[in-house]
Design a protein around this motif. Structure first.
Motif, PDB file in Angstrom:
ATOM      1  N   PHE A  28       0.811  -1.205   0.000  1.00  0.00           N
ATOM      2  CA  PHE A  28       0.000   0.000   0.000  1.00  0.00           C
ATOM      3  C   PHE A  28       0.854   1.268   0.000  1.00  0.00           C
ATOM      4  O   PHE A  28       0.323   2.365   0.027  1.00  0.00           O
ATOM      5  CB  PHE A  28      -0.929   0.002   1.212  1.00  0.00           C
ATOM      6  N   GLU A  29       2.176   1.129  -0.032  1.00  0.00           N
ATOM      7  CA  GLU A  29       3.065   2.277  -0.022  1.00  0.00           C
ATOM      8  C   GLU A  29       3.182   2.843  -1.435  1.00  0.00           C
ATOM      9  O   GLU A  29       3.476   2.132  -2.384  1.00  0.00           O
ATOM     10  CB  GLU A  29       4.445   1.868   0.474  1.00  0.00           C
ATOM     11  N   ILE A  30       2.936   4.144  -1.569  1.00  0.00           N
ATOM     12  CA  ILE A  30       3.070   4.810  -2.850  1.00  0.00           C
ATOM     13  C   ILE A  30       4.429   5.500  -2.857  1.00  0.00           C
ATOM     14  O   ILE A  30       4.701   6.350  -2.030  1.00  0.00           O
ATOM     15  CB  ILE A  30       1.937   5.824  -3.063  1.00  0.00           C
ATOM     16  N   LYS A  31       5.263   5.099  -3.802  1.00  0.00           N
ATOM     17  CA  LYS A  31       6.631   5.587  -3.820  1.00  0.00           C
ATOM     18  C   LYS A  31       7.027   5.891  -5.261  1.00  0.00           C
ATOM     19  O   LYS A  31       6.718   5.145  -6.172  1.00  0.00           O
ATOM     20  CB  LYS A  31       7.527   4.506  -3.231  1.00  0.00           C
ATOM     21  N   HIS A  32       7.712   7.002  -5.451  1.00  0.00           N
ATOM     22  CA  HIS A  32       8.186   7.371  -6.775  1.00  0.00           C
ATOM     23  C   HIS A  32       9.360   6.474  -7.145  1.00  0.00           C
ATOM     24  O   HIS A  32      10.141   6.078  -6.281  1.00  0.00           O
ATOM     25  CB  HIS A  32       8.607   8.845  -6.779  1.00  0.00           C
ATOM     26  N   LYS A  33       9.498   6.169  -8.424  1.00  0.00           N
ATOM     27  CA  LYS A  33      10.516   5.202  -8.817  1.00  0.00           C
ATOM     28  C   LYS A  33      11.940   5.737  -8.739  1.00  0.00           C
ATOM     29  O   LYS A  33      12.885   4.970  -8.747  1.00  0.00           O
ATOM     30  CB  LYS A  33      10.233   4.661 -10.209  1.00  0.00           C
ATOM     31  N   PHE A  34      12.127   7.050  -8.629  1.00  0.00           N
ATOM     32  CA  PHE A  34      13.470   7.616  -8.543  1.00  0.00           C
ATOM     33  C   PHE A  34      13.842   8.018  -7.125  1.00  0.00           C
ATOM     34  O   PHE A  34      14.891   8.625  -6.923  1.00  0.00           O
ATOM     35  CB  PHE A  34      13.599   8.821  -9.463  1.00  0.00           C
ATOM     36  N   ASP A  36      14.927   6.303  -4.674  1.00  0.00           N
ATOM     37  CA  ASP A  36      16.121   5.629  -4.161  1.00  0.00           C
ATOM     38  C   ASP A  36      17.406   6.284  -4.651  1.00  0.00           C
ATOM     39  O   ASP A  36      18.467   6.111  -4.052  1.00  0.00           O
ATOM     40  CB  ASP A  36      16.117   4.155  -4.580  1.00  0.00           C
ATOM     41  N   PHE A  37      17.334   7.041  -5.736  1.00  0.00           N
ATOM     42  CA  PHE A  37      18.528   7.602  -6.354  1.00  0.00           C
ATOM     43  C   PHE A  37      18.747   9.074  -6.022  1.00  0.00           C
ATOM     44  O   PHE A  37      19.747   9.641  -6.434  1.00  0.00           O
ATOM     45  CB  PHE A  37      18.453   7.444  -7.877  1.00  0.00           C
ATOM     46  N   ARG A  38      17.820   9.706  -5.308  1.00  0.00           N
ATOM     47  CA  ARG A  38      17.927  11.134  -5.040  1.00  0.00           C
ATOM     48  C   ARG A  38      18.152  11.381  -3.561  1.00  0.00           C
ATOM     49  O   ARG A  38      17.602  10.689  -2.715  1.00  0.00           O
ATOM     50  CB  ARG A  38      16.649  11.846  -5.480  1.00  0.00           C
ATOM     51  N   LYS A  39      18.965  12.398  -3.269  1.00  0.00           N
ATOM     52  CA  LYS A  39      19.219  12.758  -1.875  1.00  0.00           C
ATOM     53  C   LYS A  39      18.185  13.738  -1.344  1.00  0.00           C
ATOM     54  O   LYS A  39      18.020  13.884  -0.141  1.00  0.00           O
ATOM     55  CB  LYS A  39      20.605  13.405  -1.750  1.00  0.00           C
ATOM     56  N   THR A  40      17.482  14.450  -2.244  1.00  0.00           N
ATOM     57  CA  THR A  40      16.571  15.497  -1.810  1.00  0.00           C
ATOM     58  C   THR A  40      15.249  14.948  -1.306  1.00  0.00           C
ATOM     59  O   THR A  40      14.467  15.679  -0.722  1.00  0.00           O
ATOM     60  CB  THR A  40      16.292  16.480  -2.960  1.00  0.00           C
ATOM     61  N   VAL A  41      14.978  13.670  -1.530  1.00  0.00           N
ATOM     62  CA  VAL A  41      13.742  13.063  -1.053  1.00  0.00           C
ATOM     63  C   VAL A  41      13.993  12.482   0.330  1.00  0.00           C
ATOM     64  O   VAL A  41      15.002  11.857   0.582  1.00  0.00           O
ATOM     65  CB  VAL A  41      13.280  11.944  -2.017  1.00  0.00           C
ATOM     66  N   GLY A  42      13.084  12.708   1.223  1.00  0.00           N
ATOM     67  CA  GLY A  42      13.216  12.149   2.565  1.00  0.00           C
ATOM     68  C   GLY A  42      13.187  13.230   3.616  1.00  0.00           C
ATOM     69  O   GLY A  42      12.809  14.376   3.374  1.00  0.00           O
ATOM     70  N   SER A  43      13.599  12.857   4.802  1.00  0.00           N
ATOM     71  CA  SER A  43      13.559  13.806   5.909  1.00  0.00           C
ATOM     72  C   SER A  43      14.840  14.633   5.925  1.00  0.00           C
ATOM     73  O   SER A  43      15.940  14.103   6.038  1.00  0.00           O
ATOM     74  CB  SER A  43      13.408  13.065   7.232  1.00  0.00           C
ATOM     75  N   ASN A  44      14.672  15.924   5.777  1.00  0.00           N
ATOM     76  CA  ASN A  44      15.789  16.864   5.863  1.00  0.00           C
ATOM     77  C   ASN A  44      15.572  17.711   7.100  1.00  0.00           C
ATOM     78  O   ASN A  44      14.485  18.234   7.329  1.00  0.00           O
ATOM     79  CB  ASN A  44      15.861  17.750   4.620  1.00  0.00           C
ATOM     80  N   ASN A  45      16.615  17.874   7.887  1.00  0.00           N
ATOM     81  CA  ASN A  45      16.445  18.543   9.169  1.00  0.00           C
ATOM     82  C   ASN A  45      16.362  20.050   9.052  1.00  0.00           C
ATOM     83  O   ASN A  45      15.499  20.677   9.633  1.00  0.00           O
ATOM     84  CB  ASN A  45      17.588  18.159  10.112  1.00  0.00           C
ATOM     85  N   GLY A  46      17.261  20.670   8.320  1.00  0.00           N
ATOM     86  CA  GLY A  46      17.304  22.117   8.299  1.00  0.00           C
ATOM     87  C   GLY A  46      17.396  22.675   6.901  1.00  0.00           C
ATOM     88  O   GLY A  46      17.526  21.952   5.911  1.00  0.00           O
ATOM     89  N   LEU A  47      17.334  23.994   6.815  1.00  0.00           N
ATOM     90  CA  LEU A  47      17.387  24.677   5.535  1.00  0.00           C
ATOM     91  C   LEU A  47      18.758  24.489   4.878  1.00  0.00           C
ATOM     92  O   LEU A  47      18.849  24.276   3.668  1.00  0.00           O
ATOM     93  CB  LEU A  47      17.084  26.167   5.731  1.00  0.00           C
ATOM     94  N   LYS A  48      19.816  24.545   5.672  1.00  0.00           N
ATOM     95  CA  LYS A  48      21.159  24.375   5.117  1.00  0.00           C
ATOM     96  C   LYS A  48      21.331  22.964   4.533  1.00  0.00           C
ATOM     97  O   LYS A  48      21.915  22.790   3.459  1.00  0.00           O
ATOM     98  CB  LYS A  48      22.198  24.627   6.215  1.00  0.00           C
ATOM     99  N   THR A  49      20.803  21.963   5.209  1.00  0.00           N
ATOM    100  CA  THR A  49      20.880  20.588   4.714  1.00  0.00           C
ATOM    101  C   THR A  49      20.092  20.435   3.420  1.00  0.00           C
ATOM    102  O   THR A  49      20.543  19.772   2.484  1.00  0.00           O
ATOM    103  CB  THR A  49      20.341  19.614   5.772  1.00  0.00           C
ATOM    104  N   LYS A  50      18.927  21.067   3.358  1.00  0.00           N
ATOM    105  CA  LYS A  50      18.109  20.985   2.149  1.00  0.00           C
ATOM    106  C   LYS A  50      18.823  21.626   0.970  1.00  0.00           C
ATOM    107  O   LYS A  50      18.841  21.076  -0.139  1.00  0.00           O
ATOM    108  CB  LYS A  50      16.768  21.684   2.374  1.00  0.00           C
ATOM    109  N   ILE A  51      19.425  22.795   1.194  1.00  0.00           N
ATOM    110  CA  ILE A  51      20.127  23.494   0.110  1.00  0.00           C
ATOM    111  C   ILE A  51      21.354  22.698  -0.336  1.00  0.00           C
ATOM    112  O   ILE A  51      21.605  22.545  -1.537  1.00  0.00           O
ATOM    113  CB  ILE A  51      20.500  24.919   0.553  1.00  0.00           C
TER     114      ILE A  51
END
Length: 96
Positions: A28-34, A36-51
């Protein structure tokens, strides 16, 4: 008399059609196929980490023509926006 009795919900033994029998993952998990290959998807703690993750993802993209195209489109949109708000570009040029 059945006035005060609540009706019970029906229960079904449902298994998804395309779920493999090995039990890998949640069906039942909906997940984009890419994801696993991207760092920008997931839990990011702060603005500096996101940038930093976004810049690393941009640097890891081997298609430089697409990056130039995106920068060109952004520049055009900024100029159109400045034209719409009637920004005077003459302040950037020196008078001689």
């Amino acid at each position: 008399m059945g006035l005060f009795k609540l009706r019970k919900n029906k229960k079904f033994s449902y298994t998804p059609r395309h779920f493999d029998d090995k039990g890998e993952g949640n069906p039942f998990e909906i997940k984009h196929k890419f994801d696993d290959f991207r760092k920008t998807v997931g839990s990011n703690n702060g603005l500096k980490t996101k940038i930093n993750n976004a810049l690393d993802d941009l640097k890891g993209n081997p298609d430089y023509a697409a990056n130039r195209r995106i920068l060109f489109i952004i520049c055009i949109l900024i100029l159109v926006f400045l034209f719409i708000i009637d920004f005077d570009l003459s302040i950037f040029f020196s008078k001689q």
